[in-house]
Design an enzyme around this catalytic site. Structure first.
Site, PDB file in Angstrom:
ATOM      1  N   LYS A  66     -20.439 -19.387 -11.106  1.00 15.34           N
ATOM      2  CA  LYS A  66     -19.739 -19.147 -12.372  1.00 15.34           C
ATOM      3  C   LYS A  66     -18.294 -18.727 -12.104  1.00 15.34           C
ATOM      4  O   LYS A  66     -17.371 -19.146 -12.808  1.00 15.34           O
ATOM      5  CB  LYS A  66     -20.480 -18.060 -13.159  1.00 15.34           C
ATOM      6  CG  LYS A  66     -20.104 -17.970 -14.635  1.00 15.34           C
ATOM      7  CD  LYS A  66     -20.569 -19.213 -15.380  1.00 15.34           C
ATOM      8  CE  LYS A  66     -20.331 -19.117 -16.862  1.00 15.34           C
ATOM      9  NZ  LYS A  66     -21.510 -18.751 -17.632  1.00 15.34           N
ATOM     10  N   TYR A 116       0.854  -1.192   0.000  1.00 15.45           N
ATOM     11  CA  TYR A 116       0.000   0.000   0.000  1.00 15.45           C
ATOM     12  C   TYR A 116       0.890   1.241   0.000  1.00 15.45           C
ATOM     13  O   TYR A 116       1.701   1.409  -0.906  1.00 15.45           O
ATOM     14  CB  TYR A 116      -0.964  -0.056   1.186  1.00 15.45           C
ATOM     15  CG  TYR A 116      -2.067   0.966   1.082  1.00 15.45           C
ATOM     16  CD1 TYR A 116      -2.852   1.060  -0.078  1.00 15.45           C
ATOM     17  CD2 TYR A 116      -2.328   1.838   2.117  1.00 15.45           C
ATOM     18  CE1 TYR A 116      -3.850   1.994  -0.193  1.00 15.45           C
ATOM     19  CE2 TYR A 116      -3.338   2.779   2.014  1.00 15.45           C
ATOM     20  CZ  TYR A 116      -4.098   2.866   0.857  1.00 15.45           C
ATOM     21  OH  TYR A 116      -5.092   3.805   0.746  1.00 15.45           O
TER      22      TYR A 116
END
Length: 757
Positions: free
Chosen positions: A98, A43
């Site tokens: 999916k 970060y």
């Protein structure tokens, strides 16, 4: 979505989605985040540098972020499975599913996004601005005709692939099957006359694709609920139907099928009658893909025609048209060349690649999985099966080449041979191999005894075992107690389960005599043997298997592994030429490791360790791995020198003398065995050609601790699987789930050692 015959109850499905973390997906970091430095790199301030690079060169996003392997699965829930308009939120389980398929079959990361609007413009505007986040968009379960407009507009607005699988996935698999069916019947795309029943998204996509592949427009007749879509028809028409109107005098489906060469059904059950099939041309091609029941069943077709080739959307018939053969691999190829779209050229390439694969010789491991039928190119095998491991290395390259040839690839692949090799290494072969093992059980069903038959979860496991087609479950217990449990738990699917009460079995004397003959010189009396047969369900179940009244048994839900094993050993010996052991299979982060011995031998000898290595190597090969066996210790090749490592070093020498046909080495620490870079840096003489996938532990305590620790910390654990007993017995861990019991019973049902062929 393709219809799949249910092999489980509503409660099983709900429990599956609730257990552990709710749902089916999670997000994990691909980088270490353990130290302050790690966090600073991940970060602020470390993230600034890739941000600046991407600002200068947008293509750098593919190098510094997950964009290039990330697909969004997006729906508004207006056409969920065969359930209709359930809304965006209710479609989420399907969309998560999916995502799981993308990962499982093509190693593509995926996030589901449910858009809560039925307005086309609002939906498009919600999705169009997501292009920076994803490498591709998979639209799912959106009703027609809105799905046509949404896909068309998003393709125009976005510079990444947008693919509506309900349309194009079905069309591509159907086209692959048609290619091969026409090949077998001596037909050509330019002369074949095709009737398509249904005018929804998938049907229209099928019509568009076969025309793009060379079938003349006037040879394709599209029908809907009002009959043939002909030139000049006004009733029930829209622009997408009108595009496929045909100049014909035929007005009904029956008239259209008279003399037709091929039929594609994406409509409703029983739309086609045997009489219609009888009037089709010689060697008719019939793709009846209504969900969940076909327009006409293969049995009905065979009742009037013995020359037909039939495909359906169902897994319990040959030639299943299954979308999972398409979308994972199409996106894989498109992502790998950074395609800006998925065009007709790429779809045709995928269809032809699938057709070509079906014509190739089927690998032994795939053939073995479907041993109930012969997987050879012909009328009952025109489409590859979903778990064929060659799909990942066969379809994506074809799609990638088509993208490059058609000018939509932004990063062409220079070395296609290396690319194919990399695809083969993307997936852990274990998942497919395990599926194939279970398919083998379905094709060779066995009679399996569930020793703790009065337990609710054991009854539920028996129901699931029978529903999956693995064989006949036999519950051991008191009939009245089992019936009461079934009633209280509302297990309506338990009707017809076989129950055997050990106390009143007519075989008790036979079993007791057998048991007494084995134990009489170990301090047991005849009455002891009879008491054990009458009162101990494990003993009774084992005697059933020993006498051939059942093929296998499973136990362990209410008793410890060691108590159950002791019971089994009262009835059985180890298999001749093998050493009894337990192996645990651990699958985590796309990596499979076998660990032995996790449950039997407290301090195995050198010979036993060598036996473990040989037996585990065989199991690894059945799981699709080339075995690399590491014999573990607290030392690495004699450092530090410790006397207790001698057993491990001696086991390596024994394997040397046996001249085994797999890689092995030791003694070594676990981190060296699993970290190949470290292994080569510190110990270049090590004989392993890659990270170990079989770990032979020095003692029971270390094996058991490691297996259970890894199971709790993450990943999937299977086992311990008992190997080397003369009859098939599997023992689950106390408190095992229904799925774990069913898996153990399926391994037991192989009727030899769990993975032998």
């Amino acid at each position: 979505m393709t219809a799949i015959k249910p092999t489980f109850t509503e409660e099983d499905a709900l429990s599956f989605h609730m257990q552990g973390r709710p749902g089916k997906i999670e997000i994990i970091s691909t980088k270490p985040l353990t130290t302050q430095r790690d966090l600073s790199l991940a970060y602020s301030p470390g993230v600034a540098w890739p941000c600046l690079r991407i600002a200068k060169d947008p293509n750098a996003a593919y190098d510094y972020t997950s964009k290039g392997n990330l697909v969004a699965v997006i729906s508004n829930g207006t056409a969920v499975l065969g359930l209709g308009d359930l809304g965006a939120l209710a479609s989420k389980p399907v969309m998560e599913g999916k995502c799981v398929l993308f990962k499982r079959f093509a190693d593509i990361d995926s996030i589901d996004l449910e858009i809560d609007t039925k307005e086309v413009d609002a939906f498009v505007n919600s999705v169009r601005y997501l292009a920076p986040s994803f490498g591709g968009i998979n639209l799912e379960d959106i009703k027609a005709p809105e799905c046509f407009i949404i896909e068309q507009q998003l393709r125009e607005l976005m510079n990444i692939p947008v693919f509506h699988d309900d349309q194009h996935g079905t069309a591509i698999i159907t086209a692959a099957g048609l290619i091969n069916a026409m090949h077998l019947t001596g037909r050509d795309m330019k002369t074949t006359k095709l009737v398509i029943n249904g005018a929804g998204a998938a049907a229209i996509a099928c019509a568009e694709l076969v025309k793009a592949m060379g079938m003349p427009s006037d040879h394709v007749i599209l029908c809907d609920t009002k009959g043939v879509i002909y030139t000049g028809r006004t009733e029930g028409m829209n622009q997408w139907k009108s595009a496929h109107a045909t100049p014909t005098e035929k007005r009904t489906l029956a008239e259209a099928l008279n003399g037709a060469d091929a039929f594609v059904g994406l409509s409703v059950k029983d739309a086609v009658t045997p009489e219609m099939v009888r009037e089709m041309a010689a060697k008719p091609i019939i793709f009846a893909m209504a969900n969940p029941d076909p327009e006409i069943t293969p049995e009905e077709v065979r009742s009037v025609r013995d020359d037909a080739i039939v495909a359906t959307g169902r897994s319990d018939y040959p030639n299943q048209v299954n979308n999972v053969l398409g979308f994972p691999y199409i996106f894989r190829g498109a992502l790998d060349v950074r395609a800006s779209t998925i065009n007709e050229t790429m779809k045709i390439a995928a269809a032809r690649a699938l057709a070509e694969l079906a014509r190739q010789d089927v690998p032994d491991e795939v053939d073995a999985a479907y041993s109930g039928r012969r997987l050879r190119f012909g009328p009952e095998y025109i489409i590859p099966v979903p778990f064929d491991p060659r799909l990942i290395s066969h379809v994506p390259p074809a799609v990638a080449r088509a993208a490059m040839d058609s000018g939509v690839a932004r990063r062409p692949i220079i070395d296609m041979e290396s690319y194919v090799a990399s695809l083969k290494g993307r997936l852990d072969p274990s998942a497919g191999s395990l599926h194939m093992i279970f398919d083998r059980v379905q094709h060779n069903p066995k009679r399996v005894v569930f020793a703790e038959g009065e337990e609710e979860k054991v009854i539920r496991a028996a129901i699931a075992f029978r529903a999956a087609g693995y064989g006949t479950p036999v519950l051991i217990g008191r009939t009245e107690r089992i019936e009461e449990t079934i009633r209280q738990s509302s297990l309506t699917d338990a009707v017809g389960l076989e129950v055997v009460n050990a106390r009143v079995s007519p075989h008790n004397k036979l079993y007791a005599d057998r048991l007494y003959a084995r134990l009489q010189r170990q301090g047991f009396l005849q009455r002891d043997a009879l008491r054990m047969v009458n009162q101990d369900r494990n003993i009774f179940a084992a005697c059933m298997v020993a006498e051939g009244h059942a093929d296998a048994m499973v136990t362990g839900v209410t008793r410890s592994f060691y108590v159950c094993l002791d019971d089994a050993m009262k009835v059985f010996d180890a298999r001749e030429g093998q050493t009894l052991m337990a192996v645990s299979i651990l699958i985590a982060r796309g990596r499979t490791v076998l660990i032995a011995d996790t449950s039997v031998h407290e301090l195995p000898t050198s010979d036993q360790l060598a036996d473990f290595a040989v037996q585990c190597a065989s199991i690894a090969r059945h799981l699709g791995h080339e075995p690399r066996v590491a014999l573990l210790s607290f030392s690495n090749f004699g450092h530090p020198p410790r006397e207790k490592a001698e057993r491990i070093r001696e086991a390596v020498h024994i394997l040397d003398d046996r001249k085994v046909d797999f890689e092995y080495d030791g003694e070594m620490q676990a981190n060296v065995a699993l970290n190949y870079a470290l292994m080569k840096e510190l110990y270049p003489f090590c004989r392993l050609g890659g990270p170990a996938n079989v770990l032979i532990m020095p003692a029971l305590h270390s094996a058991n601790i490691v297996a259970k620790l890894m199971q709790e910390l993450g990943g999937t654990a299977i086992g311990p699987i008992l190997v080397g007993l003369e009859k098939p017995v599997q023992i689950v861990q106390t408190g095992a789930t229904v799925n774990e019991i069913v898996t153990a019973a399926a391994f037991a049902a192989l009727a030899t050692t769990p993975l032998s062929r």
